[in-house]
Design a protein around this motif. Structure first.
Motif, short mmCIF file in Angstrom:
data_model
loop_
_atom_site.label_atom_id
_atom_site.label_comp_id
_atom_site.label_asym_id
_atom_site.label_seq_id
_atom_site.Cartn_x
_atom_site.Cartn_y
_atom_site.Cartn_z
N MET A 102 -19.13 8.14 -1.56
CA MET A 102 -19.81 8.94 -0.56
C MET A 102 -19.29 10.22 -1.11
SD MET A 102 -20.21 9.33 3.69
CE MET A 102 -21.77 8.80 3.89
N LYS A 103 -20.44 11.22 -1.49
CA LYS A 103 -19.86 12.86 -1.99
C LYS A 103 -20.74 13.50 -0.57
CE LYS A 103 -19.61 16.51 -4.89
NZ LYS A 103 -19.84 16.89 -6.22
N ILE A 104 -19.84 14.66 0.19
CA ILE A 104 -20.46 15.37 0.87
C ILE A 104 -20.66 16.64 0.75
CG2 ILE A 104 -20.26 16.06 3.53
CD1 ILE A 104 -18.42 13.25 3.41
N PHE A 105 -21.69 17.33 0.92
CA PHE A 105 -22.08 18.68 0.71
C PHE A 105 -22.08 19.33 2.23
CE2 PHE A 105 -24.22 22.42 -0.26
CZ PHE A 105 -23.85 22.98 -1.56
N ILE A 106 -21.20 20.25 2.27
CA ILE A 106 -21.08 20.93 3.58
C ILE A 106 -21.77 22.23 3.42
CG2 ILE A 106 -19.48 21.97 5.40
CD1 ILE A 106 -17.51 19.70 4.51
N ASN A 107 -22.43 22.88 4.28
CA ASN A 107 -23.16 24.11 4.22
C ASN A 107 -23.04 24.83 5.46
OD1 ASN A 107 -26.24 25.38 5.09
ND2 ASN A 107 -24.92 26.50 3.44
N PRO A 108 -21.83 25.63 5.59
CA PRO A 108 -21.80 26.49 6.81
C PRO A 108 -22.86 27.46 6.93
CG PRO A 108 -19.53 26.44 5.69
CD PRO A 108 -20.85 26.00 4.62
N GLY A 109 -23.73 27.56 7.87
CA GLY A 109 -25.01 28.31 8.09
C GLY A 109 -24.95 29.57 7.74
N HIS A 110 -25.84 30.52 7.34
CA HIS A 110 -25.97 31.65 7.12
C HIS A 110 -24.72 32.06 6.07
CE1 HIS A 110 -29.20 31.70 9.97
NE2 HIS A 110 -28.60 30.85 10.83
N GLY A 111 -24.47 33.50 6.12
CA GLY A 111 -23.64 34.26 5.22
C GLY A 111 -24.10 35.03 4.28
N GLY A 112 -23.14 35.86 3.66
CA GLY A 112 -23.49 36.99 2.98
C GLY A 112 -24.03 38.15 3.78
N LYS A 113 -25.30 38.76 3.55
CA LYS A 113 -25.71 39.75 4.47
C LYS A 113 -26.50 39.27 5.81
CE LYS A 113 -26.61 42.55 0.66
NZ LYS A 113 -27.51 43.19 -0.35
N ASP A 114 -26.36 37.76 6.09
CA ASP A 114 -27.20 37.23 7.26
C ASP A 114 -26.10 36.51 7.92
OD1 ASP A 114 -28.69 35.62 8.73
OD2 ASP A 114 -29.29 34.31 7.41
N PRO A 115 -25.81 37.42 9.06
CA PRO A 115 -24.77 36.86 9.87
C PRO A 115 -25.31 35.57 10.77
CG PRO A 115 -25.77 38.65 11.02
CD PRO A 115 -26.32 38.42 9.49
N GLY A 116 -26.91 35.12 11.05
CA GLY A 116 -27.26 34.28 11.92
C GLY A 116 -27.19 34.98 13.36
N VAL A 117 -26.97 34.07 14.33
CA VAL A 117 -26.87 34.56 15.70
C VAL A 117 -25.67 35.22 15.86
CG1 VAL A 117 -26.67 33.74 18.06
CG2 VAL A 117 -28.07 32.57 16.56
N VAL A 118 -25.91 36.42 16.55
CA VAL A 118 -24.47 37.12 17.00
C VAL A 118 -24.54 37.09 18.42
CG1 VAL A 118 -23.48 39.36 16.65
CG2 VAL A 118 -24.74 38.48 14.86
N SER A 119 -23.22 36.95 19.04
CA SER A 119 -23.04 36.73 20.44
C SER A 119 -22.92 38.09 21.05
CB SER A 119 -21.82 36.07 20.72
OG SER A 119 -20.68 36.78 20.69
N LYS A 120 -23.12 38.31 22.37
CA LYS A 120 -23.08 39.52 23.13
C LYS A 120 -21.26 39.92 22.87
CE LYS A 120 -21.48 38.20 27.61
NZ LYS A 120 -21.68 38.51 29.08
N HIS A 121 -20.52 39.33 22.33
CA HIS A 121 -19.15 39.77 21.82
C HIS A 121 -19.03 40.18 20.67
CE1 HIS A 121 -18.54 37.51 25.85
NE2 HIS A 121 -17.95 38.68 26.09
N GLY A 122 -20.15 39.88 19.61
CA GLY A 122 -20.01 40.27 18.26
C GLY A 122 -19.56 39.11 17.44
#
Length: 173
Positions: free
Chosen positions: A1-21
């Motif tokens: 079994m080979k697993i590919f992990i993709n941490p979401g977003h990245g580069g210029k796209d931070p995804g969701v940003v909390s009120k604490h940044g």
């Protein structure tokens, strides 16, 4: 079994940003890296890739990888700070994806005690529909919820360990 992990977003796209940044891309990267290290220590072939410019590159990299399982790690976020819980998404119509999502969802709920928002099919997400391997997208918790933001930032290992436990169960399917 080979697993590919993709941490979401990245580069210029931070995804969701909390009120604490706190950026979703950073939290997902921490969880993904913890999972990567755990998998490597246990002899799993694994690849981690976080987008640089666009999400199209993620499926391109996964499709070159010969992975047998694709896991995208995200954090949820909405305007209502009371929204809470974990959900795991899979490609609509994929029975294998559904089973994997249900296993991961159960492990994450057991480990965190957070609200179970369920395993849900989605047909509109590129990373679920354009990867060769069975794919899931985990919305670990809400960065827009103060309690869950604290859990995500102070105890990301809980999420990485739960995903690890899920992978061990998926391996035996």
């Amino acid at each position: 079994m080979k697993i590919f992990i993709n941490p979401g977003h990245g580069g210029k796209d931070p995804g969701v940003v909390s009120k604490h940044g706190i950026c979703e891309s950073d939290v997902a990267s921490i969880i993904g890296t913890m999972l990567l290290n755990r998998l490597k220590l246990n002899g799993y072939p694994v690849q981690l890739y976080q987008q640089k410019d666009s999400y199209f590159e993620i499926s391109k990299e996964e499709n070159k990888s010969a992975a047998t399982l694709f896991i995208s790690i995200h954090c949820n976020g909405v305007t209502d700070p009371k929204a809470h819980g974990i959900e795991t998404l899979y490609c609509e119509g994929s029975e294998k994806g559904k089973k994997i999502a249900e296993i991961m969802q159960q492990e994450l709920i057991n480990a965190t005690g957070l609200t179970d928002r369920g395993a849900k099919p989605r047909k509109d997400l590129h990373v679920l529909n354009r990867t060769n391997a069975p794919a899931i997208l985990i919305e670990t918790a809400f960065l827009s919820n103060p309690e869950e933001e604290t859990l995500l930032t102070l105890q990301p290992g809980i999420f990485a360990n739960a995903i690890w436990e899920g992978i061990k169960r998926v391996k035996d399917m």
